[in-house]
Design a protein around this motif. Sequence first.
Motif, PDB file in Angstrom:
ATOM      1  N   THR A 163       0.707  -5.540   3.605  1.00  0.00           N
ATOM      2  CA  THR A 163      -0.495  -5.068   3.241  1.00  0.00           C
ATOM      3  C   THR A 163      -1.570  -6.016   3.512  1.00  0.00           C
ATOM      4  O   THR A 163      -2.727  -5.553   4.167  1.00  0.00           O
ATOM      5  CB  THR A 163      -0.825  -4.378   1.808  1.00  0.00           C
ATOM      6  OG1 THR A 163       0.445  -3.436   1.811  1.00  0.00           O
ATOM      7  CG2 THR A 163      -1.822  -3.748   1.546  1.00  0.00           C
ATOM      8  N   PHE A 207      -8.725   0.745   9.803  1.00  0.00           N
ATOM      9  CA  PHE A 207      -8.204   1.671   9.805  1.00  0.00           C
ATOM     10  C   PHE A 207      -8.545   2.776  10.842  1.00  0.00           C
ATOM     11  O   PHE A 207      -9.612   2.920  11.027  1.00  0.00           O
ATOM     12  CB  PHE A 207      -8.639   2.650   8.342  1.00  0.00           C
ATOM     13  CG  PHE A 207      -8.038   4.082   7.972  1.00  0.00           C
ATOM     14  CD1 PHE A 207      -6.988   4.017   6.970  1.00  0.00           C
ATOM     15  CD2 PHE A 207      -8.593   5.068   8.888  1.00  0.00           C
ATOM     16  CE1 PHE A 207      -6.716   5.392   6.908  1.00  0.00           C
ATOM     17  CE2 PHE A 207      -8.122   6.218   8.542  1.00  0.00           C
ATOM     18  CZ  PHE A 207      -7.087   6.324   7.581  1.00  0.00           C
ATOM     19  N   PRO A 248      -7.813  -3.538   2.297  1.00  0.00           N
ATOM     20  CA  PRO A 248      -6.366  -3.277   1.808  1.00  0.00           C
ATOM     21  C   PRO A 248      -6.372  -3.517   0.507  1.00  0.00           C
ATOM     22  O   PRO A 248      -5.601  -2.768  -0.397  1.00  0.00           O
ATOM     23  CB  PRO A 248      -5.648  -4.114   2.833  1.00  0.00           C
ATOM     24  CG  PRO A 248      -6.698  -4.488   3.898  1.00  0.00           C
ATOM     25  CD  PRO A 248      -7.900  -4.814   3.564  1.00  0.00           C
ATOM     26  N   VAL A 283       0.821  -0.932  -0.082  1.00  0.00           N
ATOM     27  CA  VAL A 283       0.130   0.011   0.180  1.00  0.00           C
ATOM     28  C   VAL A 283       1.012   1.325  -0.036  1.00  0.00           C
ATOM     29  O   VAL A 283       0.438   2.276  -0.654  1.00  0.00           O
ATOM     30  CB  VAL A 283      -1.087  -0.009   1.329  1.00  0.00           C
ATOM     31  CG1 VAL A 283      -0.039   0.216   2.553  1.00  0.00           C
ATOM     32  CG2 VAL A 283      -2.029   1.070   0.944  1.00  0.00           C
ATOM     33  N   LEU A 305      -1.815   1.135   6.088  1.00  0.00           N
ATOM     34  CA  LEU A 305      -2.942   1.569   5.701  1.00  0.00           C
ATOM     35  C   LEU A 305      -3.309   2.841   6.237  1.00  0.00           C
ATOM     36  O   LEU A 305      -3.962   3.699   5.296  1.00  0.00           O
ATOM     37  CB  LEU A 305      -4.304   0.550   6.156  1.00  0.00           C
ATOM     38  CG  LEU A 305      -3.930  -0.856   5.512  1.00  0.00           C
ATOM     39  CD1 LEU A 305      -5.165  -1.771   6.217  1.00  0.00           C
ATOM     40  CD2 LEU A 305      -3.974  -0.917   3.880  1.00  0.00           C
TER      41      LEU A 305
END
Length: 375
Positions: free
Chosen positions: A46, A53, A153, A17, A337
């Motif tokens: 990731t 999040f 993700p 990411v 993330l």
Amino acid sequence: MSEQKNTAEMLVIGGGVIGTSIAYHAAKAGIDVVLVEKNQFGAATTSQTARAFRTYFPRKPHDSEMATRSLAEYKQFSETMGVDLGLENLGLLTILTSPQQVAELEADLADHREAGAAVEMVTAAQAVELNPWLDPDTIEAAVWNPATYRIKPEAIVQGYVEGARRHGARLFSNVAVTGLDSDSGVVSTTAGDFTAQSIVIAAGPLSGDVAKLAGLDLPVWGQFAELLHSDAIRTDRDVHNLPFTFHPVSGLKTMGMGKAFLVGLERISKQDGLRDIWYQAAVDELPKWYPELEGVKLYSAWTGSLDVTPTKSAIIGKGTGKHERVLFAAGFTGHGLAQAPLAGQIIRDLYLGHHPNVDLTPYSLGLNLARLEAF
């Protein structure tokens, strides 16, 4: 590949990411970008997350700022990238267990609010109202961060990969780096040599090893990590939408997934054969905070490696001297993330010679090297 295709203004090493965000933001700014990833895009660190999040990191307002500013980009992702991130609002409860801990974190909240994070202190009763599975007798108070989300993700990486390619970036999977000369800008790979004006190291837990190829000391290493899941809980109560809940004293982290609990535990090393000790600690710790989960079996959901640093925050910046063409964004300690959008913008700005609108002091290489020496 032709000689022309083997040159670039920026070569990004790492297709998770962070790397794909860098490729996207740089390509969108008109930079000629090549990215190489030794596996499939987003297949390593990731993919090894709780798919959550958050925008609050206790005692780290700089990380809260990174996440809060990154959230703004994610909220526009469907419109700008054409990809649905599946954002589901959960909120984050950080459980406090003593008056001293309450006083320390309450004093810290002003800095987080200044950084843009939505945080408030709530009572034990309010915490239990938000997460009814908690034992109120174990709670002094809690910090509530409503801006915490479940997220996909793989969708983030997909959006960045497709977006970078739309802007002309060339991204290659299953291409490993075998050599790196920061003086000449030549990066040797299993697909041949590339020459770039700038080289960006964003290879997650492998970033330290990649940097060593150029003779650069980048204190980033892999730390074994594991996430557990419980049996499906026989209950009519909601489990899936419970807030992400963190107990800093024990290191226990929980969130719902369907009718099961996802469980993580920090504090105890899982290296050198200590995994069984760590697992038993997780089994023992869970019912201390969730009495109704006494006797619930826990199983491995995934195992992997997180990229960590001496400061437990990322290292973001640009090399000096013979390494001046090297940029780096690594060591996000499982929080890539939450910080990828802004990290991509920062590396873009550093390449262009612009001053990033972020204080990079907490993310400096020098700070991490000094902390490493202090160890």
